[in-house]
Design a protein around this motif. Structure first.
Motif, PDB file in Angstrom:
ATOM      1  N   LEU A  59      35.395 -38.557  70.272  1.00 41.79           N
ATOM      2  CA  LEU A  59      34.371 -38.936  69.302  1.00 41.79           C
ATOM      3  C   LEU A  59      33.824 -40.315  69.675  1.00 41.79           C
ATOM      4  CD1 LEU A  59      36.064 -37.670  66.016  1.00 41.79           C
ATOM      5  CD2 LEU A  59      34.247 -36.563  67.323  1.00 41.79           C
ATOM      6  N   ARG A  60      32.802 -40.760  68.921  1.00 44.69           N
ATOM      7  CA  ARG A  60      32.095 -41.991  69.285  1.00 44.69           C
ATOM      8  C   ARG A  60      32.471 -43.142  68.352  1.00 44.69           C
ATOM      9  NH1 ARG A  60      26.168 -40.407  68.377  1.00 44.69           N
ATOM     10  NH2 ARG A  60      27.198 -39.727  66.463  1.00 44.69           N
ATOM     11  N   THR A  61      32.315 -44.347  68.855  1.00 45.21           N
ATOM     12  CA  THR A  61      32.540 -45.521  68.010  1.00 45.21           C
ATOM     13  C   THR A  61      31.596 -45.526  66.819  1.00 45.21           C
ATOM     14  OG1 THR A  61      33.235 -46.788  69.956  1.00 45.21           O
ATOM     15  CG2 THR A  61      32.620 -48.043  68.002  1.00 45.21           C
ATOM     16  N   ALA A  62      30.372 -44.986  66.988  1.00 47.19           N
ATOM     17  CA  ALA A  62      29.399 -44.921  65.891  1.00 47.19           C
ATOM     18  C   ALA A  62      29.888 -44.063  64.739  1.00 47.19           C
ATOM     19  CB  ALA A  62      28.062 -44.387  66.414  1.00 47.19           C
ATOM     20  N   ASP A  63      30.909 -43.220  64.976  1.00 46.33           N
ATOM     21  CA  ASP A  63      31.434 -42.352  63.922  1.00 46.33           C
ATOM     22  C   ASP A  63      32.362 -43.092  62.959  1.00 46.33           C
ATOM     23  OD1 ASP A  63      30.138 -40.045  64.884  1.00 46.33           O
ATOM     24  OD2 ASP A  63      31.741 -39.676  66.339  1.00 46.33           O
ATOM     25  N   LEU A  66      39.360 -42.932  68.517  1.00 49.91           N
ATOM     26  CA  LEU A  66      38.232 -42.001  68.437  1.00 49.91           C
ATOM     27  C   LEU A  66      37.740 -41.648  69.827  1.00 49.91           C
ATOM     28  CD1 LEU A  66      35.882 -42.949  65.461  1.00 49.91           C
ATOM     29  CD2 LEU A  66      37.681 -41.238  65.559  1.00 49.91           C
ATOM     30  N   ASP A  67      37.651 -42.639  70.679  1.00 46.89           N
ATOM     31  CA  ASP A  67      37.234 -42.387  72.057  1.00 46.89           C
ATOM     32  C   ASP A  67      38.227 -41.456  72.758  1.00 46.89           C
ATOM     33  OD1 ASP A  67      35.540 -43.106  74.501  1.00 46.89           O
ATOM     34  OD2 ASP A  67      37.537 -43.728  75.150  1.00 46.89           O
ATOM     35  N   ALA A  68      39.518 -41.630  72.482  1.00 43.55           N
ATOM     36  CA  ALA A  68      40.553 -40.809  73.117  1.00 43.55           C
ATOM     37  C   ALA A  68      40.440 -39.340  72.722  1.00 43.55           C
ATOM     38  CB  ALA A  68      41.939 -41.341  72.756  1.00 43.55           C
ATOM     39  N   ARG A  80      42.636 -53.318  63.329  1.00 42.01           N
ATOM     40  CA  ARG A  80      42.685 -51.922  62.896  1.00 42.01           C
ATOM     41  C   ARG A  80      41.413 -51.189  63.287  1.00 42.01           C
ATOM     42  NH1 ARG A  80      44.820 -54.171  58.020  1.00 42.01           N
ATOM     43  NH2 ARG A  80      42.905 -53.658  56.874  1.00 42.01           N
ATOM     44  N   ARG A  81      40.272 -51.852  63.142  1.00 38.95           N
ATOM     45  CA  ARG A  81      39.015 -51.207  63.510  1.00 38.95           C
ATOM     46  C   ARG A  81      38.931 -50.996  65.032  1.00 38.95           C
ATOM     47  NH1 ARG A  81      34.103 -50.215  61.027  1.00 38.95           N
ATOM     48  NH2 ARG A  81      32.337 -50.046  62.467  1.00 38.95           N
ATOM     49  N   GLU A  82      39.397 -51.979  65.778  1.00 38.66           N
ATOM     50  CA  GLU A  82      39.368 -51.860  67.238  1.00 38.66           C
ATOM     51  C   GLU A  82      40.266 -50.711  67.708  1.00 38.66           C
ATOM     52  OE1 GLU A  82      40.557 -54.525  71.178  1.00 38.66           O
ATOM     53  OE2 GLU A  82      40.324 -55.490  69.218  1.00 38.66           O
ATOM     54  N   ARG A  83      41.458 -50.609  67.125  1.00 40.08           N
ATOM     55  CA  ARG A  83      42.373 -49.526  67.509  1.00 40.08           C
ATOM     56  C   ARG A  83      41.820 -48.181  67.066  1.00 40.08           C
ATOM     57  NH1 ARG A  83      47.838 -51.521  67.754  1.00 40.08           N
ATOM     58  NH2 ARG A  83      48.614 -49.385  67.505  1.00 40.08           N
ATOM     59  N   ALA A  84      41.166 -48.137  65.910  1.00 44.75           N
ATOM     60  CA  ALA A  84      40.561 -46.888  65.441  1.00 44.75           C
ATOM     61  C   ALA A  84      39.470 -46.430  66.397  1.00 44.75           C
ATOM     62  CB  ALA A  84      40.006 -47.057  64.034  1.00 44.75           C
TER      63      ALA A  84
END
Length: 260
Positions: free
Chosen positions: A143-147, A138-140, A130-134
């Motif tokens: 936004l950034r993974t850090a968000d 976000l990248d799509a 779930r975190r990986e897909r989120a």
């Protein structure tokens, strides 16, 4: 060929409070025989004044409440005929973006939890996935993974709507119902979000049911437009035809009010 979405003679009535103790309860006819189809990868705009039934239609398409009569078919499947567990699984194929990008996000949850939440209805989606897909979604949306570990109040309105779009995309749906998705945003931010939605449509082959009162927005993003008045679709066609040669008197009045 079966359309992605088919709405057939959709009716929704609401019983209102009685004005007097022994008087019959009045009935509000929010939808009165609405029918249309939407093909995969296309955008259908639903326009009309407040109270015309646009948002009621969006809720019924999302199976958030039952119709009084009629059917909503997604890929030929009657959503209201599905048992609760099957409907929950089917929601992976159709998601919603709401008008208020702050009110639709839980302020107590992190972005990772918000965006990944729809995956909980799917079998085998663990926390790491779930975190990986989120992060991917976000990248799509820019936004950034850090968000992922931030909270909604740490973002601007436009960024919050990007988060809401990421949440809608995370199950990789075929249909997104967008109910006034940019009306709460500044004009400059509206353009950015609309461009993003068009880019995502091309990238993922999405279909949009785009509910709006803003004719300029609908003209920009929609392949076809349906005009609603008093719970009915009174006219439907391409934006070019509808906005230059409206045939129904209500469409003519709607356009004239915008011009004024």
């Amino acid at each position: 060929m079966t359309p992605l979405l088919a709405v057939e003679d959709l009716v929704r009535h609401y019983r209102l409070p009685r004005e007097r103790l022994l008087a019959p309860a009045p009935v509000l006819h929010a939808l009165d025989g609405v029918s249309f189809t939407l093909e995969a990868g296309r955008t259908l705009g639903i326009v009309g004044e407040s109270g015309s039934g646009k948002s009621t239609l969006a809720r019924l398409v999302m199976a958030l409440e039952p119709p009084t009569a009629g059917r909503v078919l997604l890929q030929g499947q009657d959503l209201q005929a599905l048992p609760p567990a099957a409907l929950r699984r089917a929601r992976a194929q159709f998601q919603m973006v709401f008008q208020d990008p702050y009110g639709s996000l839980d302020p107590r949850q992190t972005v990772a939890r918000i965006v990944g939440e729809p995956l909980e209805a799917l079998p085998g989606a663990g926390r790491a996935e779930r975190r990986e897909r989120a992060a991917e979604m976000l990248d799509a949306v820019g936004l950034r993974t850090a968000d992922l570990d931030k909270y909604p109040h740490e973002f601007s309105g436009g960024q919050r709507q990007r988060i809401a779009i990421a949440r809608a995309l995370v199950t990789r749906p075929r249909l997104i119902v967008a109910d006034e998705p940019v009306s709460a945003l500044d004009v400059s931010v509206q353009a950015q979000v609309l461009n993003l939605m068009q880019d995502l449509q091309q990238r993922y082959g999405l279909a949009y049911l785009f509910v709006s009162h803003d004719l300029a927005v609908v003209d920009l993003v929609c392949d076809e437009v349906a005009v609603m008045h008093q719970g009915r679709i009174v006219e439907q066609g391409s934006p070019d035809r509808l906005f230059t040669r409206p045939g129904h008197p209500y469409t003519q009045r709607l356009l004239a009010s915008v011009l004024r």
